[in-house]
Every structure is written in C-alpha cells, then in structure tokens.
Design an enzyme around this catalytic site. Structure first.
Site, PDB file in Angstrom:
ATOM      1  N   LYS A  94      -3.589 -10.369  -6.867  1.00 59.80           N
ATOM      2  CA  LYS A  94      -4.892 -10.485  -6.270  1.00 59.80           C
ATOM      3  C   LYS A  94      -6.020  -9.536  -6.830  1.00 59.80           C
ATOM      4  CE  LYS A  94      -6.110  -8.395  -2.370  1.00 59.80           C
ATOM      5  NZ  LYS A  94      -6.425  -8.242  -0.805  1.00 59.80           N
ATOM      6  N   LYS A 149     -10.449  -4.649  -4.502  1.00 60.08           N
ATOM      7  CA  LYS A 149     -11.735  -3.638  -4.967  1.00 60.08           C
ATOM      8  C   LYS A 149     -11.007  -2.315  -5.184  1.00 60.08           C
ATOM      9  CE  LYS A 149     -12.984  -4.154  -0.303  1.00 60.08           C
ATOM     10  NZ  LYS A 149     -12.125  -3.415   0.838  1.00 60.08           N
ATOM     11  N   LYS A 208       0.804  -1.271   0.027  1.00 58.90           N
ATOM     12  CA  LYS A 208      -0.001  -0.077  -0.119  1.00 58.90           C
ATOM     13  C   LYS A 208       0.818   1.331  -0.066  1.00 58.90           C
ATOM     14  CE  LYS A 208      -4.408  -1.929   1.253  1.00 58.90           C
ATOM     15  NZ  LYS A 208      -5.725  -1.745   1.659  1.00 58.90           N
TER      16      LYS A 208
HETATM   17  P1  ATP Z   1      -8.096  -3.365  -1.043  1.00 58.22           P
HETATM   18  O1  ATP Z   1      -8.233  -3.901  -2.506  1.00 58.22           O
HETATM   19  O2  ATP Z   1      -8.755  -1.863  -0.643  1.00 58.22           O
HETATM   20  O3  ATP Z   1      -6.757  -3.660  -0.391  1.00 58.22           O
HETATM   21  P2  ATP Z   1      -9.402  -5.919  -0.194  1.00 58.22           P
HETATM   22  O4  ATP Z   1     -10.136  -6.003  -1.871  1.00 58.22           O
HETATM   23  O5  ATP Z   1      -8.207  -6.600   0.023  1.00 58.22           O
HETATM   24  O6  ATP Z   1      -8.980  -4.469  -0.178  1.00 58.22           O
HETATM   25  P3  ATP Z   1     -10.495  -5.866   2.678  1.00 58.22           P
HETATM   26  O7  ATP Z   1     -11.561  -5.321   2.891  1.00 58.22           O
HETATM   27  O8  ATP Z   1      -8.950  -5.579   2.752  1.00 58.22           O
HETATM   28  O9  ATP Z   1     -10.393  -6.100   0.694  1.00 58.22           O
HETATM   29  O10 ATP Z   1     -10.687  -7.652   2.545  1.00 58.22           O
HETATM   30  C1  ATP Z   1     -11.865  -8.210   3.189  1.00 58.22           C
HETATM   31  C2  ATP Z   1     -11.809  -9.759   3.298  1.00 58.22           C
HETATM   32  O11 ATP Z   1     -11.495 -10.181   1.761  1.00 58.22           O
HETATM   33  C3  ATP Z   1     -10.260 -10.167   3.755  1.00 58.22           C
HETATM   34  O12 ATP Z   1     -10.566 -11.264   4.498  1.00 58.22           O
HETATM   35  C4  ATP Z   1      -9.428 -10.349   2.595  1.00 58.22           C
HETATM   36  O13 ATP Z   1      -8.713 -11.498   2.890  1.00 58.22           O
HETATM   37  C5  ATP Z   1     -10.575 -11.035   1.546  1.00 58.22           C
HETATM   38  N1  ATP Z   1     -10.267 -10.869   0.282  1.00 58.22           N
HETATM   39  C6  ATP Z   1      -9.915  -9.635  -0.527  1.00 58.22           C
HETATM   40  N2  ATP Z   1      -9.631  -9.730  -1.514  1.00 58.22           N
HETATM   41  C7  ATP Z   1      -9.534 -11.346  -1.799  1.00 58.22           C
HETATM   42  C8  ATP Z   1      -9.177 -12.130  -2.953  1.00 58.22           C
HETATM   43  N3  ATP Z   1      -8.860 -11.579  -4.047  1.00 58.22           N
HETATM   44  N4  ATP Z   1      -9.357 -13.204  -2.666  1.00 58.22           N
HETATM   45  C9  ATP Z   1      -9.608 -13.869  -1.570  1.00 58.22           C
HETATM   46  N5  ATP Z   1      -9.961 -13.009  -0.424  1.00 58.22           N
HETATM   47  C10 ATP Z   1      -9.848 -11.804  -0.557  1.00 58.22           C
END
Ligand code: ATP
Ligand code: LTN
Length: 331
Positions: free
Chosen positions: A197, A200, A115
């Site tokens: 990954k 969002k 980040k």
């Molecule tokens: P950002 O993109 O803003 O870093 P994020 O998409 O990783 O956010 P978070 O709110 O940080 O989302 O994550 C919420 C939950 O979703 C966490 O438990 C995270 O491990 C899971 N998660 C997020 N993206 C994935 C993914 N691509 N595959 C599996 N689990 C995910």
C-alpha cells in the site's frame, strides 16, 4: 439534522504528509456525500499518537489536514469538520467500548500486526485498542456510512460487531454502520513496491506521491515507478506496477482500462508514465492552490475547527448520555 437524513463519518490521521492514496481512496470521496447527508469529517489526532509523533509536527499536520479537507472540496458550511481531541466524548466512549471489545478480536486486526512489526519498540496499549476508539468515533454520531479505503474494512466490521453486541445487551443504542469502499481506487500502491500500500509513513519518499508534491517531483516519481519487463500497457494479473499506474490514471482522467489500453497501444511505458504524471499533477493543481490559500489563514482554520467541534459535541453528547445511562453510570 432531519429525521431521515443519513449520517456519514470518516477520519484521517494527521500522522504524516497526505498521499494520493489518502486523496483518491478517502478524501476525494468524502465530497460526494456533502449535499444529501449529514457529514462529519474528523482529523483523528488521538489515533495518531498510537505511534510516536513529534509534538510540533503533529500540531502543524492537524492544521494541514483540516486545510486539505477544505482544499479537496469540503465546505465547512456543509460538512462538520473538526479535530478528534476537541470532542472529549470520543475518548470517553472509546474507553467504554474497550470494555465491549474482545482481546481475541483486537488480536486479529491486520493493521495492529503490521504496525507492531514496524514499531517493535513501541507496541503500546493504544495501538492495540485503536479499533475500539475508531468504533467510538463512528458510533457516537449514529453513523450510517463510513467512506474509507479497503485497508479499513476489518475495523469497520469490528465497529459493527461492537455495535451489535452493545445493542443486544442494552437494547437499541447504536446505528450499525456500513463501510463505503470505492472499488476503482480502493488501494493505491507504492510506486517502488507495487504489492504494498502507498502509505504516508513510508520512509522512501520516491515510493509515495504526496498531495502537496509539486509537478517536477510528481513527474520524477512517476518516471521512476517500478513496472515490469513486458512493455504493453494492459491491466492484467501480475502487472502490479502497471495496474497501479492505470488505476491512478483512471482516477484522475475518468478513462476506462480499455480506453487507456487503446490510448497507449504501440507506445512504451515511458510515454505512459509521463501521461500519468501529467494527469496527476493537473488533478492536484486546483487542490494545491486552494490549500496554499487556506493554510496561510490560521485564524480561519481555528474558527473552523472550533465551530466544527461545537457542532460535533452537540451530537456526540446525545449518544454518550444514552450510553452512560444504559451502562449504569450516575448522572
Ligand atoms: P499510515 O501510513 O500512517 O498507516 P495511511 O496513509 O494509511 O496512514 P490513514 O490516515 O490511516 O493513512 O488513512 C486515511 C484514509 O485514507 C483511510 O480511509 C484509508 O483507508 C485511506 N488510505 C490510506 N492509504 C491509502 C491507499 N494507499 N489507497 C487507498 N486508500 C488509502
Ligand atoms: N483508522 C483510520 C482512521 C480513522 C477512521 C475513524 C476512519 C480513525 N477513526 C473513523 C473512519 C472512521 C485509518 O487508519 N485510516
């Protein structure tokens, strides 16, 4: 809560539109604990402001995330659903745990490094100490199990280390939590760059399938998904794009890799991508319909978050007063 009832805690940031990664990796798994565990599912808005947010969007997404929790099957009567900033004990314990978390430990966190690279103009102290606040979220409720995606494993380990360290100095105070990381869907990858990954906060909307995407968008995104020059639907090293699509298909249909390989034997990637799109759209349709109903009822969402915060605050207060006493604060 019953004495022997195990406790589950998890959180999702209202920092963007939620993706099928959030759904398959996290939220969908939350429901499996509702019956037998005491569960706390939080919308972690304090965490979200470690990256700049547009205030009106943060507010809207906080409601949306709560509505999605419920749309994904979390009944507010069986799960404590709440917003992190409504329970000030999170911020208070977060500060205390900052003082029991080492600079070196935080410096090793890969999410911080990623980040910081993405937000080079805003590497703020909150982004750095984010894992101590996450440890506070978890430890406040004497949590046993934390369902998350694999990307959060390092943060869970840090929470465990902080709990052990605190317990060692002051005697038993915190339950030492365990992560619950589903192996089959633990990391859903970007459709455009399948070694990364699905996130969002990705700027390329075609790389990401959102939980609320409608069918034609879902189909278009899967149709464009990056695959490889081979044309056999097979789970294998180096076939990141296909492996990711197989994982998504598997998660929505319950089929095994072998069954999928057999189903698409002799067929091309085009057919497979359409099938993945269909399965995904079908799998999300129920969640979307329920979401549409819930998001229209703001009064209900507000009543739910209020009741959730009251309930959460009750449990949080117990741990916090114990901690305050142990560290030597005057009551
Ligand atoms: P950002 O993109 O803003 O870093 P994020 O998409 O990783 O956010 P978070 O709110 O940080 O989302 O994550 C919420 C939950 O979703 C966490 O438990 C995270 O491990 C899971 N998660 C997020 N993206 C994935 C993914 N691509 N595959 C599996 N689990 C995910
Ligand atoms: N850091 C997590 C979100 C999060 C969380 C938590 C998850 C904040 N506090 C407590 C589980 C338990 C993330 O970025 N996905």
């Amino acid at each position: 809560m019953l004495n022997d009832q195990k406790i589950v805690f998890s959180g999702v940031q209202p920092s963007g539109n939620l993706t099928i990664g959030n759904y398959l990796g996290a939220i969908k798994n939350f429901t499996r604990f509702s019956e037998e565990y005491k569960t706390f599912y939080c919308v972690v808005d304090l965490h979200a402001i470690t990256v700049r947010q547009v205030p009106a969007e943060l507010r809207r997404r906080t409601y949306e995330t709560l509505a999605l929790y419920m749309a994904a099957g979390l009944d507010p009567k069986k799960n404590t659903l709440f917003v992190q900033s409504h329970v000030p004990a999170h911020a208070e314990l977060g500060w205390i745990l900052d003082c029991y978390t080492m600079f070196g430990e935080l410096s090793r966190m890969t999410q911080f490094k990623d980040k910081s690279a993405k937000n080079a103009q805003n590497i703020n102290a909150g982004l750095f100490t984010y894992p101590s606040l996450m440890a506070a979220d978890i430890l406040l409720y004497q949590t046993d199990v934390v369902p998350v995606g694999i990307d959060q494993k390092q943060h869970i380990e840090l929470a465990r280390d902080v709990a052990l360290r605190f317990n060692q100095v002051y005697g038993d105070t915190f339950t030492v939590p365990e992560g619950f990381i589903p192996t089959d869907t633990m990391k859903i990858m970007s459709l455009a760059e399948p070694t990364l990954k699905m996130s969002k906060s990705d700027e390329n909307a075609n790389a990401v399938v959102y939980i609320l995407d409608r069918k034609d968008d879902i189909m278009r995104k899967f149709k464009r998904a990056v695959t490889d020059s081979d044309s056999v639907v097979r789970y294998a090293e180096g076939k990141d794009g296909i492996n990711n699509l197989m994982n998504i298909y598997r998660a929505f249909t319950g089929k095994s890799y072998e069954e999928i390989e057999r189903e698409f034997d002799g067929k091309g990637y085009g057919d497979f991508k359409m099938a993945v799109g269909e399965a995904c759209a079908d799998g999300l349709a129920g969640v979307q319909a329920e979401y549409d109903r819930l998001i229209a009822d703001k009064a209900f969402l507000e009543a739910t978050m209020k009741a959730g915060a009251d309930e959460a605050a009750y449990y949080a207060r117990k741990t916090l007063s114990k901690v305050r006493r142990k560290v030597g604060f005057v009551n």
